[in-house]
Every structure is written in C-alpha cells, then in structure tokens.
Motif scaffolding. Structure first.
Motif, PDB file in Angstrom:
ATOM      1  N   ALA A  38       0.830  -1.207   0.000  1.00 38.21           N
ATOM      2  CA  ALA A  38       0.000   0.000   0.000  1.00 38.21           C
ATOM      3  C   ALA A  38       0.864   1.257   0.000  1.00 38.21           C
ATOM      4  O   ALA A  38       0.580   2.217  -0.714  1.00 38.21           O
ATOM      5  N   ALA A  39       1.943   1.248   0.784  1.00 32.40           N
ATOM      6  CA  ALA A  39       2.832   2.409   0.832  1.00 32.40           C
ATOM      7  C   ALA A  39       3.511   2.639  -0.517  1.00 32.40           C
ATOM      8  O   ALA A  39       3.599   3.776  -0.993  1.00 32.40           O
ATOM      9  N   GLY A  40       3.986   1.576  -1.144  1.00 33.36           N
ATOM     10  CA  GLY A  40       4.634   1.704  -2.450  1.00 33.36           C
ATOM     11  C   GLY A  40       3.673   2.190  -3.521  1.00 33.36           C
ATOM     12  O   GLY A  40       4.012   3.065  -4.330  1.00 33.36           O
ATOM     13  N   ALA A  41       2.462   1.638  -3.525  1.00 35.01           N
ATOM     14  CA  ALA A  41       1.457   2.072  -4.503  1.00 35.01           C
ATOM     15  C   ALA A  41       1.059   3.523  -4.243  1.00 35.01           C
ATOM     16  O   ALA A  41       0.910   4.315  -5.184  1.00 35.01           O
ATOM     17  N   GLY A  42       0.923   3.887  -2.973  1.00 36.79           N
ATOM     18  CA  GLY A  42       0.605   5.269  -2.632  1.00 36.79           C
ATOM     19  C   GLY A  42       1.701   6.226  -3.062  1.00 36.79           C
ATOM     20  O   GLY A  42       1.427   7.316  -3.582  1.00 36.79           O
ATOM     21  N   LEU A  43       2.960   5.840  -2.861  1.00 37.02           N
ATOM     22  CA  LEU A  43       4.083   6.680  -3.288  1.00 37.02           C
ATOM     23  C   LEU A  43       4.108   6.811  -4.805  1.00 37.02           C
ATOM     24  O   LEU A  43       4.338   7.906  -5.343  1.00 37.02           O
ATOM     25  N   TYR A  44       3.860   5.715  -5.495  1.00 39.87           N
ATOM     26  CA  TYR A  44       3.793   5.748  -6.962  1.00 39.87           C
ATOM     27  C   TYR A  44       2.769   6.782  -7.428  1.00 39.87           C
ATOM     28  O   TYR A  44       3.051   7.611  -8.298  1.00 39.87           O
ATOM     29  N   LEU A  45       1.592   6.747  -6.839  1.00 41.10           N
ATOM     30  CA  LEU A  45       0.541   7.696  -7.220  1.00 41.10           C
ATOM     31  C   LEU A  45       0.903   9.119  -6.797  1.00 41.10           C
ATOM     32  O   LEU A  45       0.669  10.081  -7.541  1.00 41.10           O
ATOM     33  N   HIS A  46       1.491   9.266  -5.621  1.00 35.83           N
ATOM     34  CA  HIS A  46       1.911  10.579  -5.126  1.00 35.83           C
ATOM     35  C   HIS A  46       2.959  11.219  -6.040  1.00 35.83           C
ATOM     36  O   HIS A  46       2.962  12.439  -6.237  1.00 35.83           O
ATOM     37  N   LEU A  47       3.837  10.393  -6.609  1.00 34.39           N
ATOM     38  CA  LEU A  47       4.876  10.902  -7.507  1.00 34.39           C
ATOM     39  C   LEU A  47       4.354  11.192  -8.914  1.00 34.39           C
ATOM     40  O   LEU A  47       5.114  11.605  -9.775  1.00 34.39           O
ATOM     41  N   GLY A  48       3.073  10.962  -9.125  1.00 35.45           N
ATOM     42  CA  GLY A  48       2.474  11.275 -10.418  1.00 35.45           C
ATOM     43  C   GLY A  48       2.365  10.110 -11.369  1.00 35.45           C
ATOM     44  O   GLY A  48       2.106  10.309 -12.564  1.00 35.45           O
ATOM     45  N   GLY A  88      14.659  -2.129  -3.838  1.00 30.43           N
ATOM     46  CA  GLY A  88      13.612  -1.113  -3.982  1.00 30.43           C
ATOM     47  C   GLY A  88      13.918   0.147  -3.184  1.00 30.43           C
ATOM     48  O   GLY A  88      13.775   1.270  -3.690  1.00 30.43           O
ATOM     49  N   VAL A  89      14.361  -0.020  -1.951  1.00 28.95           N
ATOM     50  CA  VAL A  89      14.687   1.135  -1.109  1.00 28.95           C
ATOM     51  C   VAL A  89      15.921   1.862  -1.659  1.00 28.95           C
ATOM     52  O   VAL A  89      15.982   3.098  -1.642  1.00 28.95           O
ATOM     53  N   ALA A  90      16.907   1.121  -2.168  1.00 30.30           N
ATOM     54  CA  ALA A  90      18.092   1.752  -2.768  1.00 30.30           C
ATOM     55  C   ALA A  90      17.705   2.579  -3.993  1.00 30.30           C
ATOM     56  O   ALA A  90      18.229   3.681  -4.198  1.00 30.30           O
ATOM     57  N   VAL A  91      16.787   2.080  -4.799  1.00 33.37           N
ATOM     58  CA  VAL A  91      16.319   2.838  -5.969  1.00 33.37           C
ATOM     59  C   VAL A  91      15.592   4.105  -5.508  1.00 33.37           C
ATOM     60  O   VAL A  91      15.780   5.187  -6.077  1.00 33.37           O
ATOM     61  N   LEU A  92      14.790   3.998  -4.451  1.00 36.17           N
ATOM     62  CA  LEU A  92      14.121   5.188  -3.913  1.00 36.17           C
ATOM     63  C   LEU A  92      15.138   6.189  -3.376  1.00 36.17           C
ATOM     64  O   LEU A  92      14.986   7.403  -3.583  1.00 36.17           O
ATOM     65  N   ALA A  93      16.175   5.719  -2.700  1.00 31.78           N
ATOM     66  CA  ALA A  93      17.219   6.612  -2.189  1.00 31.78           C
ATOM     67  C   ALA A  93      17.951   7.295  -3.335  1.00 31.78           C
ATOM     68  O   ALA A  93      18.235   8.504  -3.270  1.00 31.78           O
ATOM     69  N   LEU A  94      18.237   6.555  -4.386  1.00 30.45           N
ATOM     70  CA  LEU A  94      18.884   7.134  -5.569  1.00 30.45           C
ATOM     71  C   LEU A  94      17.993   8.205  -6.192  1.00 30.45           C
ATOM     72  O   LEU A  94      18.470   9.276  -6.584  1.00 30.45           O
ATOM     73  N   ALA A  95      16.707   7.930  -6.259  1.00 27.77           N
ATOM     74  CA  ALA A  95      15.752   8.912  -6.806  1.00 27.77           C
ATOM     75  C   ALA A  95      15.760  10.192  -5.979  1.00 27.77           C
ATOM     76  O   ALA A  95      15.753  11.294  -6.534  1.00 27.77           O
ATOM     77  N   TRP A  96      15.779  10.044  -4.668  1.00 29.18           N
ATOM     78  CA  TRP A  96      15.817  11.212  -3.788  1.00 29.18           C
ATOM     79  C   TRP A  96      17.113  11.983  -3.987  1.00 29.18           C
ATOM     80  O   TRP A  96      17.114  13.200  -4.112  1.00 29.18           O
ATOM     81  N   TRP A  97      18.243  11.266  -4.018  1.00 30.68           N
ATOM     82  CA  TRP A  97      19.554  11.891  -4.157  1.00 30.68           C
ATOM     83  C   TRP A  97      19.679  12.643  -5.482  1.00 30.68           C
ATOM     84  O   TRP A  97      20.212  13.747  -5.533  1.00 30.68           O
ATOM     85  N   LEU A  98      19.172  12.043  -6.555  1.00 22.68           N
ATOM     86  CA  LEU A  98      19.240  12.681  -7.881  1.00 22.68           C
ATOM     87  C   LEU A  98      18.081  13.640  -8.143  1.00 22.68           C
ATOM     88  O   LEU A  98      18.105  14.368  -9.131  1.00 22.68           O
ATOM     89  N   GLY A  99      17.077  13.604  -7.288  1.00 23.65           N
ATOM     90  CA  GLY A  99      15.888  14.425  -7.509  1.00 23.65           C
ATOM     91  C   GLY A  99      15.121  13.984  -8.750  1.00 23.65           C
ATOM     92  O   GLY A  99      14.600  14.809  -9.497  1.00 23.65           O
TER      93      GLY A  99
END
Length: 143
Positions: A38-48, A88-99
C-alpha cells in the motif's frame, strides 16, 4: 529417523526443512507485505504515476523469472534481486539523491511489488527450485 539419521517432525509441512519462516512470524511478514504494498502504490501515485499503469507495472517486475530458463540457481539470484526490500529502497534513495521522480516511480513499483508478493506468500527463492521460498514451499506440497 531417516536414513541419514535426521529426525522428522510428525505433521511437518513441506518447506519447513528449507529454513522457511512458519507460524505467527510468517503471518506478520505477510501483514507487513500488505502495508508496504500500500505504501509503495501510494508513493507511486503521489509521484504522479498513472493509475492505469499501476497494475501492469506491478506485474512487469515478474519478468525477472526469466532467469529460471537458465536454471534454478541463476533464476533464484535474478528473481531475488528484483524481489527484495534493499533494491527497492536503494532505488528510492537514488531517486531522492538525484531528484528524479522517474527513478522514484521505479523504486515505488519495486517496493510495492515486493510487498504484494510477500502478502501473497511468495518469498525469496532458494536456489533449489522455484517453489522453495523463505516463506515456505509454494503449491500443494507447501500447504
């Protein structure tokens, strides 16, 4: 006792000998999977992310099963790379780091898919066979 001298448990389920999680810890891991899905799906939708693409993208992660065409060992390795929290968490961290929202969408899908699989009882694979997972043996023999 078996021929090798090991004791067998009366009523033991298939998969127990693999070091599979059983009992209430297994239930909690599945509940945890629902929450993370649910958190991952919610984040996906939140990110557009497009709502209509959510289910196809969640299922697309299973392309990692292609490794099983080579054999159970490479199959388990490739499958487990795509189906664990760390990647999955590493990819999210990379996304945050790179914006990068695009990388964030991919990370959210990986996290949601892993949660979905755990909720359904599909665990990380042992290199012995596709059905051998850390949550027990899949299929009729594991029930």
């Amino acid at each position: 006792m078996t021929a090798g001298g090991a004791r067998t448990q009366v009523g033991a389920r298939s998969g127990d000998g693999l070091g599979a999680v059983t009992g209430m810890p297994r239930v909690w891991l599945r509940v945890e999977g629902v929450a993370v899905m649910a958190a991952g799906a919610g984040l996906y939708l939140h990110l557009g992310g497009a709502p209509i693409a959510l289910v196809p993208l969640l299922l697309a992660v299973d392309i990692s099963m292609v490794g099983y065409l080579v054999g159970p060992h490479p199959g388990a390795l490739i499958y487990n790379l795509a189906h664990n929290w760390a990647v999955g968490v590493a990819v999210l961290a990379l996304a945050w780091w790179l914006g990068s929202p695009a990388i964030g969408l991919a990370g959210a899908i990986l996290v949601a898919h892993t949660g979905m699989d755990r909720a359904a009882g599909y665990g990380l694979k042992y290199p012995t066979a596709f059905a051998d997972t850390h949550l027990g043996r899949l299929g009729r023999a594991g029930r």
